[in-house]
Design a protein around this motif. Structure first.
Motif, PDB file in Angstrom:
ATOM      1  N   PHE A   1       0.857  -1.186   0.000  1.00  0.00           N
ATOM      2  CA  PHE A   1       0.000   0.000   0.000  1.00  0.00           C
ATOM      3  C   PHE A   1       0.890   1.231   0.000  1.00  0.00           C
ATOM      4  O   PHE A   1       1.591   1.501   0.970  1.00  0.00           O
ATOM      5  CB  PHE A   1      -0.912   0.007   1.236  1.00  0.00           C
ATOM      6  N   ASP A   2       0.841   1.963  -1.097  1.00  0.00           N
ATOM      7  CA  ASP A   2       1.650   3.158  -1.244  1.00  0.00           C
ATOM      8  C   ASP A   2       1.053   4.307  -0.428  1.00  0.00           C
ATOM      9  O   ASP A   2      -0.159   4.520  -0.420  1.00  0.00           O
ATOM     10  CB  ASP A   2       1.683   3.536  -2.730  1.00  0.00           C
TER      11      ASP A   2
ATOM     12  N   LYS B   1      10.740   0.453  -1.844  1.00  0.00           N
ATOM     13  CA  LYS B   1      11.020   1.751  -2.465  1.00  0.00           C
ATOM     14  C   LYS B   1      12.294   2.377  -1.919  1.00  0.00           C
ATOM     15  O   LYS B   1      13.155   2.806  -2.656  1.00  0.00           O
ATOM     16  CB  LYS B   1       9.860   2.719  -2.206  1.00  0.00           C
ATOM     17  N   CYS B   2      12.381   2.453  -0.592  1.00  0.00           N
ATOM     18  CA  CYS B   2      13.497   3.164   0.051  1.00  0.00           C
ATOM     19  C   CYS B   2      14.660   2.254   0.402  1.00  0.00           C
ATOM     20  O   CYS B   2      15.726   2.747   0.719  1.00  0.00           O
ATOM     21  CB  CYS B   2      13.030   3.833   1.335  1.00  0.00           C
TER      22      CYS B   2
ATOM     23  N   TYR C   1       8.836   3.866   7.726  1.00  0.00           N
ATOM     24  CA  TYR C   1       8.742   5.212   8.305  1.00  0.00           C
ATOM     25  C   TYR C   1       9.270   6.277   7.360  1.00  0.00           C
ATOM     26  O   TYR C   1       9.014   7.458   7.533  1.00  0.00           O
ATOM     27  CB  TYR C   1       9.517   5.272   9.623  1.00  0.00           C
ATOM     28  N   GLN C   2      10.013   5.852   6.344  1.00  0.00           N
ATOM     29  CA  GLN C   2      10.573   6.813   5.400  1.00  0.00           C
ATOM     30  C   GLN C   2       9.513   7.286   4.406  1.00  0.00           C
ATOM     31  O   GLN C   2       9.237   8.459   4.295  1.00  0.00           O
ATOM     32  CB  GLN C   2      11.755   6.167   4.676  1.00  0.00           C
ATOM     33  N   CYS C   3       8.881   6.338   3.685  1.00  0.00           N
ATOM     34  CA  CYS C   3       7.929   6.728   2.636  1.00  0.00           C
ATOM     35  C   CYS C   3       6.478   6.502   3.059  1.00  0.00           C
ATOM     36  O   CYS C   3       5.561   6.906   2.357  1.00  0.00           O
ATOM     37  CB  CYS C   3       8.213   5.983   1.336  1.00  0.00           C
ATOM     38  N   GLY C   4       6.260   5.859   4.194  1.00  0.00           N
ATOM     39  CA  GLY C   4       4.904   5.681   4.690  1.00  0.00           C
ATOM     40  C   GLY C   4       4.145   4.512   4.096  1.00  0.00           C
ATOM     41  O   GLY C   4       2.951   4.348   4.342  1.00  0.00           O
ATOM     42  N   GLY C   5       4.830   3.689   3.300  1.00  0.00           N
ATOM     43  CA  GLY C   5       4.168   2.543   2.691  1.00  0.00           C
ATOM     44  C   GLY C   5       3.939   1.420   3.688  1.00  0.00           C
ATOM     45  O   GLY C   5       4.616   1.329   4.707  1.00  0.00           O
ATOM     46  N   PHE C   6       2.950   0.568   3.375  1.00  0.00           N
ATOM     47  CA  PHE C   6       2.644  -0.584   4.219  1.00  0.00           C
ATOM     48  C   PHE C   6       2.727  -1.869   3.405  1.00  0.00           C
ATOM     49  O   PHE C   6       2.284  -1.908   2.254  1.00  0.00           O
ATOM     50  CB  PHE C   6       1.228  -0.489   4.794  1.00  0.00           C
TER      51      PHE C   6
END
Ligand code: ZN
Ligand code: ZN
Length: 166
Positions: free
Chosen positions: A32-33, A72-73, A94-99
Motif C-alpha cells: 500500500f503506497d 522503495k526506500c 517510516y521513510q515513505c509511509g508505505g505498508f
C-alpha cells in the motif's frame, strides 16, 4: 516494483479506486503506497475483482521471514503487531509511509475487525508506535500526513468494506 519478501515483480492492481501493488506471481503480498492511501476518499468502497482475489489468498506464516526492507526506500520496515486471535503483523516504512501486508493478512484483519471503535483503536495504536519520531518539530508535517494515510488504511481494511459475495 520488486517484492520485499520474495523478490518477484509486483503487479499494480485497482482495488476499487485504490492502486495496490500485488505480488501475484510470488508470495501474494500487498504493498500500500502512502500517496495512494492519502488519495483514498470517503466514497471509496474498496471493491473490485482484484480485491476479491486478494482476499482469497491463503495466509502465510510471516513469523520466520525476518525483517524486510522497504521496496522503495530499501530501509528496514517496522513491524506493528495487531493483537487478535490471529496475530497479524503489518510492516510500515517510516521513510515513505508505505505498508506491506503478507498474503492473507488483509483478509485476517478484515475478519477480525468488529466495530468502528476497534478500527479507531487500531489506527491509534499504529500512530503511537513511532519510536524516535514523535516529538521532533520538523516531523510535524510528516506526522500529519502519516496520520491521514494511517486513518485511510484502517478505514480501507475495516470490516464494513468486507464483501465476499456470499
Ligand atoms: Zn512476494
Ligand atoms: Zn519506504
Amino acid at each position: 516494483m520488486i517484492c520485499p519478501v520474495c523478490s518477484t515483480d509486483m503487479i499494480e492492481e485497482d482495488f476499487g479506486g485504490l492502486s495496490v501493488d500485488v505480488c501475484k506471481n510470488g508470495c501474494k503480498g500487498l504493498w500500500f503506497d502512502w500517496f495512494e492511501l492519502t488519495k483514498l476518499d470517503e466514497q471509496n468502497e474498496g471493491l473490485g475483482n482484484a480485491l476479491q482475489q486478494a482476499l482469497a489468498y491463503d495466509r502465510t506464516n510471516d513469523q520466520d521471514r525476518g525483517q524486510i526492507n522497504c521496496p522503495k526506500c530499501k530501509l528496514p520496515m517496522h513491524v506493528h503487531a495487531y493483537e487478535s486471535a490471529k496475530a497479524i503483523n503489518v510492516d510500515e516504512c517510516y521513510q515513505c509511509g508505505g505498508f506491506f501486508l503478507d498474503s492473507g493478512e488483509l483478509k485476517a484483519i478484515r475478519e477480525s475487525f468488529m466495530s468502528e471503535a476497534e478500527r479507531e483503536a487500531y489506527a491509534n495504536s499504529l500512530l503511537k508506535n513511532i519510536p524516535g519520531l514523535a516529538d521532533a518539530k520538523e516531523n510535524l508535517e510528516k506526522e500529519k500526513e502519516r496520520t491521514a494515510a494511517i486513518r485511510n488504511l484502517t478505514k480501507f481494511i475495516r470490516v464494513s468494506y468486507y464483501t465476499t459475495g456470499k
